[in-house]
Design a protein around this motif. Sequence first.
Motif: not given
Length: 112
Positions: A1, A5, A8-10, A104-109
């Motif tokens: 990642m 990203e 953006e995610i956090t 959040k980061l885990y959910a996005r891979g």
Amino acid sequence: MKLTEVLEITGATCVVGEQLADIEVHHAFASDLMSDVLAMSRPDTLLITGLTTPQIIRTAQMLDLPAILVVRGKDVPQYVADLARTTGIVVLTTHDIMYVASGKLYARGLSG
């Protein structure tokens, strides 16, 4: 990642990290105990912590961690940001608590 990203995610902001777009992380480790980070972490890992002391930079430097995400909306002191800049470590901050940012980061891979 890519770290862009992570931003953006956090909803994070970049404190130090001119090289932000070029860096990729493959794992994350969340802890406020740097002894746990030293025992469990590996290179290409994003360190997620609520600490804002020079020890986070030194720990990341020792383990070749490219970036740190500071949680809970904490401000990073200028002397810590300066140390990060001289060592080439990216520092991001988010208002998320550690649990939420990690989730959040885990959910996005991003693996642990």
